[in-house]
Design a protein around this motif. Structure first.
Motif: not given
Ligand code: SF4
Ligand code: SF4
Lengths: 251, 496
Positions: A37, A227-228, A231-233, A241, B286, B319, B321-326, B336
């Motif tokens: 995160l 972060p906006r 996208r950091h994953l 996912e 999430r 978070f 964008n990371t959890l539920a993006g894009p 956003v």
């Protein structure tokens, strides 16, 4: 070749190996562990250059500590920068010919040793005098300061009282680096000093001294605030996912 | 009024002498099986809990760099020891951030490090015993995850990360906290923390429309589940009827109304709060975040805007964008998500709102920076926008604004005392004591500038302050929503 020389040669090879491998392993662990995160403590920089500046201010100025506690900052900063000078001053034992700037800082390095002792004494005093710091100190925290102080004092005492043959000493270390053993002067104070230094090298990767490399890995300080925008994953989160998606298509 | 001693307000915030274990007895109710199991946790303490806990710790060490690095690198410099509001308010040594971390670090050292395995006494490593677990339960629920300690630590060590990990470990062995886990369950089942179903929500919103009509004579709408609206507003469910939250909601509605922006709430995602963060659970966090994505897709909106809530804004800003993006299906012209303050501020700057700040002349206000907004997020496009934007809004809607002392605002702000999943009555003593530094700062501006109201942009802060203000001799209604002041200053010409 005396037993002493052989023993100390082995000690220093071993200590160096443990230091390098141990710290290397820790750094590898830190680098390998993902940060899933975005958690920079804000306000945080928006660019990589900004992050470099933020970390630079922490490393060089101890910026957060300065905001936090002026006494700890003063003692801590003085100790670390004196230590740096002293270490640089010791470079002369490992090079032939000695680099110009190493020769240049020699006189300052001499005073730095006193500053180092003063800084350590201040830090140690806080462990006794400030009840909050006393509360959180474990035996290892006291011993670490004792060790550093003993190294500094044994070094200083050689400078002023128990002189050793520094030409021979230099030959010993140059020899170590070239795998060509040269005799180590058998002066008690030198033996004490070198033993303590080797001990410190061995302890480094297993102790809080890891704060030195660790500082660069703290996500709270080294992340970019975007972060906006981006996208950091991390891989394990992406896997989570993907797993869900395939589960929902098969069900 | 209280069966504990309320700390006395002093002129200066000063570190008290350390006492040992004085709030060791404070702990929230433990969740029973019906709150644990829906979240995927065991219903009660499992038999081999030590084993499970250590295995979980190992797993987290591999998944979170923060945990891995922070457990190694603390030098016990003590810089953080006087920075936590819970330490300042309770004087309990274990509430000093480093001591709180050490509760976990000692066990980490024992099981995961060379020094702790072979020289436990030397480095203060301990076995994971029942006593240690109890201490974890106590003191990791005396941390509001406010990150103030992290600002002042030379290495940025964030105790919030440690307490999140500790709570995740405790959940995984069956010792979860009732308050948080019950609430997460409600969101998963119904859509919001209050367990408010669609019809009740529709009713409430209708009531608000009538109320605003009476006040302003205008048909300000509070739409629910309206497809094709431009904005999906996600707001903490407390905004639907708690005081002073609801006045904030009315404020947002008035802003949208005057700006002519079509918007809607969603009954499926009728909650901005995300308590998954408090318990350190990526999976649960999430799950809740995905509801917002689904609602946005379902309703076909172009923008997502969050209402006033601190930790919700952290999950949203940092978070989501990371959890539920894009979120590539939304209008790329807007970030956003957006914060309602960003929306209002842009409108004010563009001159799109008609404001009369003298409508708030009976108020002299100060602003409470909520910790999560201040230290974990941003507003606008420059670092520190999260401090500037709310204050700029306040200054445009109110003529009397005064900041509290500099060491208690911006990123040095003090927590309200109720954040991090601690806003429950079983922790009231902790909440009151933890509010001490903020109350001292408030007292300062009350005496110096005659401040009458504390303004906040967080649902938890608002609830917490209405509860604890009276313990310190203030009135419960001295806490206001920022958008209440905006709403009151908005000028509506009589409807044609
Ligand atoms: S300020 Fe950081 S390094 Fe210092 S004691 Fe606290 S957590 Fe440890
Ligand atoms: S995160 Fe906040 S509540 Fe937790 S230890 Fe740090 S200062 Fe205290």
């Amino acid at each position: 070749m005396s037993v002493l020389t052989v023993v100390f040669a082995l000690i220093f090879y071993l200590a160096t190996a443990i230091l390098v491998a141990g710290v290397g392993y820790r750094i590898w662990l830190y680098a390998r562990t993902p940060a899933p995160l975005k958690i920079p403590v804000t306000p945080a920089p928006l660019t990589p250059a900004g992050v470099a500046l933020r970390l630079g201010k922490e490393v060089v100025l101890f910026a957060s500590l300065f905001r936090s506690n002026k006494w700890t900052w003063l003692f801590g900063w003085v100790f670390h920068f004196a230590l740096l000078l002293v270490l640089l001053r010791h470079l002369r034992y490992f090079q032939e010919p000695v680099w110009g700037w190493v020769a240049l800082i020699q006189p300052f390095g001499k005073y730095a040793a006193f500053a180092m002792v003063a800084g350590l004494a201040g830090l140690w005093a806080r462990r006794f005098l400030v009840d909050r710091v006393r509360y959180i100190s474990a035996p290892s925290d006291h011993l670490m300061l004792a060790l550093l102080l003993a190294i500094a004092l044994s070094g200083l005492s050689m400078k002023y009282f128990f002189h050793t043959d520094i030409v021979a000493l230099k030959a010993f270390f140059l020899g170590l680096m070239r795998f060509d053993l040269q005799p180590l002067p058998a002066d008690p104070m030198l033996i004490v000093h070198l033993s303590l230094v080797a001990l410190l090298m061995v302890i480094f990767p297993f102790s809080k001294l890891l704060h030195a490399p660790g500082l660069f890995f703290a996500p709270t300080r080294n992340q970019i605030d975007n972060p906006r925008e981006k996208r950091h994953l991390v891989p394990w989160a992406a896997q989570l996912e993907a797993g869900e998606r395939s589960a929902s298509t098969t069900s | 009024m209280a069966d504990f001693e309320v700390p006395e307000l002093k002129e200066e915030i000063a570190p008290p002498p350390v006492r040992e274990g004085v709030t060791g007895h404070l702990k929230p109710f433990v969740a029973d099986a019906k709150f644990q199991e829906p979240l995927g946790y065991p219903g009660e303490l499992v038999d081999n809990w030590q084993e499970v806990a250590i295995a979980k710790m190992g797993e987290l060490l591999g998944k979170y760099r923060s945990l891995r690095v922070f457990l190694d690198i603390c030098v016990k410099c003590g810089a953080c020891t006087d920075k936590c509001h819970y330490f300042l308010g309770t004087t309990d040594g274990n509430n000093m951030p480093v001591a709180r971390q050490d509760l976990l670090r000692r066990v980490y050292r024992r099981y995961f490090t060379f020094a702790g395995k072979y020289f436990p006494k030397l480095v203060g490593a301990v076995d994971l015993t029942e006593e240690v677990l109890d201490q974890w339960y106590s003191y990791y629920h005396q941390c509001s995850q406010c990150r103030r300690c992290s600002v002042f630590c030379p290495y940025g060590i964030d105790t919030a990360e440690i307490s999140m990990a500790a709570r995740e470990i405790m959940d995984s062995v069956g010792k979860g906290q009732k308050y948080c886990n019950e609430i997460i369950g409600k969101v998963i089942k119904i859509g919001n923390n209050l367990g408010l179903p669609q019809p009740a929500l529709a009713d409430t919103l209708e009531g608000l429309e009538e109320e605003v009509k009476m006040d302003t004579g205008r048909d300000v709408r509070f739409p629910l589940d309206e497809k094709g609206a431009e904005v999906l507003l996600v707001t903490p469910s407390a905004d639907f009827f708690a005081e002073p939250h609801v006045d904030g909601l009315i404020g947002y509605a008035k802003v949208f109304h005057q700006a002519g922006i079509s918007w809607t709430l969603s009954s499926y995602a009728s909650e901005a709060a995300n308590f998954g963060m408090f318990i350190g659970s990526y999976e649960n966090m999430r799950k809740l975040a995905l509801r917002i994505r689904e609602a946005a897709l379902e309703l076909g909106v172009k923008r997502i805007v969050f209402g006033e809530c601190g930790h919700a804004w952290r999950v949203a800003y940092a978070f989501l964008n990371t959890l539920a993006g894009p979120f590539d299906f939304l209008d790329p012209k807007y970030p956003v998500p957006q914060h309602i303050c960003e929306v209002t501020y842009d409108l004010i700057k563009r001159g799109a709102l008609k404001l009369d700040p003298s409508a708030n002349d009976h108020r002299r206000v100060t602003f409470h920076d909520s910790c999560n907004v201040a230290r974990a997020t941003r507003m606008g496009d420059f670092p520190g926008g999260q401090f500037v934007i709310p204050r700029e809004i306040l200054k445009s809607v109110c003529n009397h604004f005064y900041d509290m002392p500099a060491d208690t605002i911006y990123d040095a702000t003090f927590c309200c005392g109720g954040g991090g999943g601690l806003l429950t009555d079983d922790l009231i003593e902790l909440r009151v004591k933890g509010a001490l530094p903020r109350m001292e700062a408030l007292k300062h501006v009350v005496e110096e500038y005659g401040v009458t109201h504390l303004v906040a942009i967080c649902a938890i802060c608002k609830s917490q302050f209405s509860k604890v203000l009276p313990y310190y001799g203030f009135e419960m209604d001295q806490i206001l929503s920022l958008h209440q002041l905006v709403g009151d200053a908005l000028v509506f010409e009589a409807q044609a």
